[in-house]
Design an enzyme around this catalytic site. Sequence first.
Site, short mmCIF file in Angstrom:
data_model
loop_
_atom_site.label_atom_id
_atom_site.label_comp_id
_atom_site.label_asym_id
_atom_site.label_seq_id
_atom_site.Cartn_x
_atom_site.Cartn_y
_atom_site.Cartn_z
N CYS A 117 -39.73 92.42 31.71
CA CYS A 117 -38.94 93.16 32.70
C CYS A 117 -37.50 92.64 32.78
CB CYS A 117 -39.63 93.13 34.06
SG CYS A 117 -40.25 91.51 34.54
N1 LIG Z 1 -46.13 92.65 36.70
C1 LIG Z 1 -45.04 92.91 35.99
O1 LIG Z 1 -43.98 93.27 36.54
C2 LIG Z 1 -45.07 92.82 34.51
C3 LIG Z 1 -46.14 92.24 33.83
N2 LIG Z 1 -46.11 92.20 32.45
C4 LIG Z 1 -47.11 91.50 31.66
O2 LIG Z 1 -48.33 92.20 31.69
C5 LIG Z 1 -49.40 91.26 31.60
C6 LIG Z 1 -50.32 91.54 32.77
O3 LIG Z 1 -49.55 91.27 33.94
P1 LIG Z 1 -49.98 91.82 35.35
O4 LIG Z 1 -50.60 93.15 35.21
O5 LIG Z 1 -48.78 91.66 36.21
O6 LIG Z 1 -51.08 90.72 35.73
P2 LIG Z 1 -52.37 90.86 36.65
O7 LIG Z 1 -52.78 89.46 36.95
O8 LIG Z 1 -52.09 91.76 37.78
O9 LIG Z 1 -53.44 91.53 35.68
C7 LIG Z 1 -54.03 90.90 34.58
C8 LIG Z 1 -55.41 91.48 34.39
O10 LIG Z 1 -56.03 90.88 33.24
C9 LIG Z 1 -57.37 90.50 33.61
N3 LIG Z 1 -57.82 89.44 32.73
C10 LIG Z 1 -57.50 88.12 32.76
N4 LIG Z 1 -58.13 87.47 31.76
C11 LIG Z 1 -58.86 88.39 31.09
C12 LIG Z 1 -59.75 88.33 29.97
N5 LIG Z 1 -59.99 87.20 29.33
N6 LIG Z 1 -60.34 89.49 29.56
C13 LIG Z 1 -60.11 90.67 30.19
N7 LIG Z 1 -59.31 90.78 31.28
C14 LIG Z 1 -58.68 89.65 31.72
C15 LIG Z 1 -57.22 90.08 35.06
O11 LIG Z 1 -58.46 90.02 35.73
P3 LIG Z 1 -58.63 88.98 36.96
O12 LIG Z 1 -57.55 89.33 37.94
O13 LIG Z 1 -60.01 89.24 37.43
O14 LIG Z 1 -58.43 87.62 36.36
C16 LIG Z 1 -56.32 91.19 35.59
O15 LIG Z 1 -57.05 92.35 35.90
C17 LIG Z 1 -48.82 89.86 31.68
O16 LIG Z 1 -48.87 89.26 30.41
C18 LIG Z 1 -47.39 90.08 32.14
O17 LIG Z 1 -46.51 89.16 31.55
C19 LIG Z 1 -45.12 92.83 31.77
C20 LIG Z 1 -44.05 93.37 32.39
C21 LIG Z 1 -43.89 93.33 33.83
C1 LIG Z 2 -41.52 87.75 40.07
C2 LIG Z 2 -42.19 87.13 38.88
O1 LIG Z 2 -42.96 86.18 38.99
N1 LIG Z 2 -41.91 87.65 37.70
C3 LIG Z 2 -42.46 87.17 36.45
C4 LIG Z 2 -41.92 87.98 35.33
C5 LIG Z 2 -42.71 89.20 35.12
C6 LIG Z 2 -43.79 89.02 34.08
O2 LIG Z 2 -44.51 88.09 33.97
O3 LIG Z 2 -43.95 90.00 33.26
P1 LIG Z 2 -43.22 90.17 31.93
O4 LIG Z 2 -43.04 88.84 31.30
O5 LIG Z 2 -44.12 90.86 31.03
O6 LIG Z 2 -41.97 90.86 32.24
C7 LIG Z 2 -42.08 85.75 36.14
O7 LIG Z 2 -40.97 85.36 36.43
O8 LIG Z 2 -42.89 85.07 35.47
#
Ligand SMILES: NC(=O)C1=CN([C@@H]2O[C@H](COP(=O)(O)OP(=O)(O)OC[C@H]3O[C@@H](n4cnc5c(N)ncnc54)[C@H](OP(=O)(O)O)[C@@H]3O)[C@@H](O)[C@H]2O)C=CC1
Ligand SMILES: CC(=O)N[C@@H](CCC(=O)OP(=O)(O)O)C(=O)O
Length: 320
Positions: A117
Amino acid sequence: MGKPKVFIDGAEGTTGLQIHSRLNERNDIEIVSIPPEKRKDAQVRSHFINSADVAILCLPDEAAREAVSFVTNPDVKILDASSAHRVASGWVYGFPELEEKRREEIKNAKRVSNPGCYPTGFLACMRPLVAAGIIPKDFPATINAISGYSGGGRKLMEEYQNVSGEQVNDYAYGIYGLTFGHKHVKEMHQHSGLQSPPLFVPAVGNFEKGMLVQIPLPFHSLQNKPSGELIQKTLEEYYQNEKYVYVAPINDNSYLRKGKFLDTQAANNTNLVQIFVFANDETKEALLVARLDNLGKGASGAAVQNLNIMLGLDEDLGLS
Ligand SMILES: NC(=O)C1=CN([C@@H]2O[C@H](COP(=O)(O)OP(=O)(O)OC[C@H]3O[C@@H](n4cnc5c(N)ncnc54)[C@H](OP(=O)(O)O)[C@@H]3O)[C@@H](O)[C@H]2O)C=CC1
Ligand SMILES: CC(=O)N[C@@H](CCC(=O)OP(=O)(O)O)C(=O)O
């Protein structure tokens, strides 16, 4: 040929849920879903990954690496939303607008990494200016950024959503990453064209989503001192045919609340990254700001855009 099958590994997390809701209404693809009680079962996940046309990984980095290790079907395409493969060789960095050949590369790739992001905001501003030689490659870039708490995934969301009483003030705004080496820095460095990594100071605020990425440009310290207009025009031309990267007119007050404040959340629920150039040619200072929804163009919107390209579909399907 049937509809392409899409599997979301991590469909119950913050990013996975958002991607699912963007894809759910579509009838040009088939979403294959793992039974909830099996969602962390390696064998079952492996089966689902290998039976999909595209598997989208919405997992912590380690689980994303594990998911990739499950792939045995050479036809499966992987779109990884985690930060596990954003600087990895053999992976295409899924930022279609970043350079001309990128869409074709995404379309032909078996492995695509969705950008982070904060890097989406930084790279959208920095890369065209470095490529044009307006910002020198040895520029010591710094970034101050603020994100909504959903950027930290489910755990951080729960923490913020349970804050009440006097704690609300404590949680209003806090900087972090103060030991440096944030996981996004390598990605921002590698794809920017800069010689050195930027110094990155992120912050999180007490609101769900939305993000500002600020890059100060103190040109008085540089030999070449570009005008604000040159900076803005270069960015505007670079993205002139792009639907999801918008470059505002220079010093445009109409985006400022009360003519003063650039708000964080105004790009929410869109797949847009908005770029603002604020500049003062007399003092030789400029500020680039990117505004985006960390869950939109910063995650799920970008993922849906990449998925469409990978499947050879209309890039705009499911996006606004
Ligand atoms: N949030 C954001 O703004 C952004 C996030 N991302 C990326 O997307 C990815 C996911 O982030 P986000 O959605 O925020 O994280 P969350 O913690 O909200 O979701 C991650 C999900 O993966 C599940 N999980 C964890 N381990 C396993 C496993 N071994 N097998 C199957 N499922 C599993 C978790 O389950 P449980 O909760 O039960 O452990 C949870 O449902 C990260 O790598 C992050 O860097 C990318 C861009 C922006
Ligand atoms: C507010 C906050 O905690 N933000 C996350 C960044 C978002 C994230 O982990 O997702 P992507 O790496 O996929 O963008 C962090 O700084 O680690």
